[in-house]
Motif scaffolding. Structure first.
Motif, PDB file in Angstrom:
ATOM      1  N   LEU A   3       1.045  -1.119  -0.098  1.00 21.00           N
ATOM      2  CA  LEU A   3      -0.144  -0.208   0.450  1.00 21.00           C
ATOM      3  C   LEU A   3       0.849   1.101  -0.039  1.00 21.00           C
ATOM      4  CD1 LEU A   3      -2.787   0.761   0.243  1.00 21.00           C
ATOM      5  CD2 LEU A   3      -2.916   0.532   2.658  1.00 21.00           C
ATOM      6  N   ARG A   4       1.096   2.070  -1.136  1.00 19.62           N
ATOM      7  CA  ARG A   4       0.973   3.534  -1.009  1.00 19.62           C
ATOM      8  C   ARG A   4       0.814   3.690  -0.674  1.00 19.62           C
ATOM      9  NH1 ARG A   4       4.653   4.296  -6.448  1.00 19.62           N
ATOM     10  NH2 ARG A   4       4.565   2.343  -7.065  1.00 19.62           N
ATOM     11  N   PHE A   5       1.269   5.669  -0.853  1.00 19.02           N
ATOM     12  CA  PHE A   5       0.094   6.329   0.405  1.00 19.02           C
ATOM     13  C   PHE A   5       0.367   7.214  -0.372  1.00 19.02           C
ATOM     14  CE2 PHE A   5       0.299  10.631   1.861  1.00 19.02           C
ATOM     15  CZ  PHE A   5      -0.569  11.033   2.758  1.00 19.02           C
ATOM     16  N   ILE A   6      -0.577   8.533  -1.374  1.00 23.25           N
ATOM     17  CA  ILE A   6      -0.489   8.844  -2.384  1.00 23.25           C
ATOM     18  C   ILE A   6      -0.724  10.667  -1.502  1.00 23.25           C
ATOM     19  CG2 ILE A   6      -1.561  10.077  -3.887  1.00 23.25           C
ATOM     20  CD1 ILE A   6       0.088   7.569  -4.720  1.00 23.25           C
ATOM     21  N   ALA A   7      -1.599  10.445  -0.648  1.00 23.55           N
ATOM     22  CA  ALA A   7      -1.596  12.523   0.072  1.00 23.55           C
ATOM     23  C   ALA A   7      -3.296  12.419   1.306  1.00 23.55           C
ATOM     24  CB  ALA A   7      -2.440  13.161  -1.285  1.00 23.55           C
ATOM     25  N   LYS A   8      -3.227  13.275   1.374  1.00 22.65           N
ATOM     26  CA  LYS A   8      -4.689  13.987   2.514  1.00 22.65           C
ATOM     27  C   LYS A   8      -4.850  14.360   2.473  1.00 22.65           C
ATOM     28  CE  LYS A   8      -3.056  11.347   7.080  1.00 22.65           C
ATOM     29  NZ  LYS A   8      -4.437  10.373   6.850  1.00 22.65           N
ATOM     30  N   ASP A   9      -6.269  14.548   2.671  1.00 21.34           N
ATOM     31  CA  ASP A   9      -6.870  16.366   1.974  1.00 21.34           C
ATOM     32  C   ASP A   9      -5.916  17.436   2.380  1.00 21.34           C
ATOM     33  OD1 ASP A   9      -9.009  18.377   2.133  1.00 21.34           O
ATOM     34  OD2 ASP A   9     -10.314  17.276   2.345  1.00 21.34           O
ATOM     35  N   PRO A  10      -5.541  17.933   1.800  1.00 19.93           N
ATOM     36  CA  PRO A  10      -4.713  19.588   2.483  1.00 19.93           C
ATOM     37  C   PRO A  10      -5.949  20.397   2.811  1.00 19.93           C
ATOM     38  CG  PRO A  10      -5.174  20.197  -0.034  1.00 19.93           C
ATOM     39  CD  PRO A  10      -5.430  18.159   0.441  1.00 19.93           C
ATOM     40  N   HIS A  11      -7.061  20.510   3.068  1.00 18.71           N
ATOM     41  CA  HIS A  11      -7.467  21.462   3.598  1.00 18.71           C
ATOM     42  C   HIS A  11      -8.218  20.512   5.063  1.00 18.71           C
ATOM     43  CE1 HIS A  11      -6.840  23.198   0.356  1.00 18.71           C
ATOM     44  NE2 HIS A  11      -7.105  24.309   1.154  1.00 18.71           N
ATOM     45  N   THR A  12      -8.004  19.925   5.608  1.00 23.14           N
ATOM     46  CA  THR A  12      -8.236  19.033   6.634  1.00 23.14           C
ATOM     47  C   THR A  12      -7.552  18.682   7.703  1.00 23.14           C
ATOM     48  OG1 THR A  12      -8.040  16.559   5.770  1.00 23.14           O
ATOM     49  CG2 THR A  12     -10.151  17.468   6.212  1.00 23.14           C
ATOM     50  N   ASP A  13      -7.301  18.715   8.856  1.00 19.83           N
ATOM     51  CA  ASP A  13      -6.642  18.835  10.147  1.00 19.83           C
ATOM     52  C   ASP A  13      -5.284  17.691  10.147  1.00 19.83           C
ATOM     53  OD1 ASP A  13      -7.457  16.260  10.937  1.00 19.83           O
ATOM     54  OD2 ASP A  13      -8.776  16.845  12.634  1.00 19.83           O
ATOM     55  N   GLY A  14      -5.418  16.916   8.991  1.00 22.70           N
ATOM     56  CA  GLY A  14      -4.318  16.032   8.536  1.00 22.70           C
ATOM     57  C   GLY A  14      -4.257  14.503   8.756  1.00 22.70           C
TER      58      GLY A  14
END
Length: 79
Positions: A3-14
């Protein structure tokens, strides 16, 4: 599972936010998103049933760059 992480929503708390991954071994793109509400699910069911093994999630437009990146990664893995 690779499983390769791509990205999280940049406008949330992470923490609890839409996220995109690519599973190299299974050849799949995975998304975490907000659960669709009953009204949305009813509209989606107008085109067919939603099996118990599937879900409808909401992903904000601001995640489009992450979705594109996940697609690009998936295509490169497939080659």
């Amino acid at each position: 599972m690779a499983l390769r992480f791509i990205a999280k929503d940049p406008h949330t708390d992470g923490k609890d936010c839409p996220t995109a991954w690519v599973d190299d071994e299974a050849g799949e793109i995975l998304f975490q998103g907000w659960k669709a509400g009953e009204e949305t699910l009813a509209k989606c069911r107008e085109t067919g049933p939603i099996p118990e093994t599937e879900a409808v999630v909401r992903i904000p437009f601001r995640m489009i760059p992450a979705i594109r990146e996940a697609c690009d990664v998936a295509e490169r893995v497939r080659l």
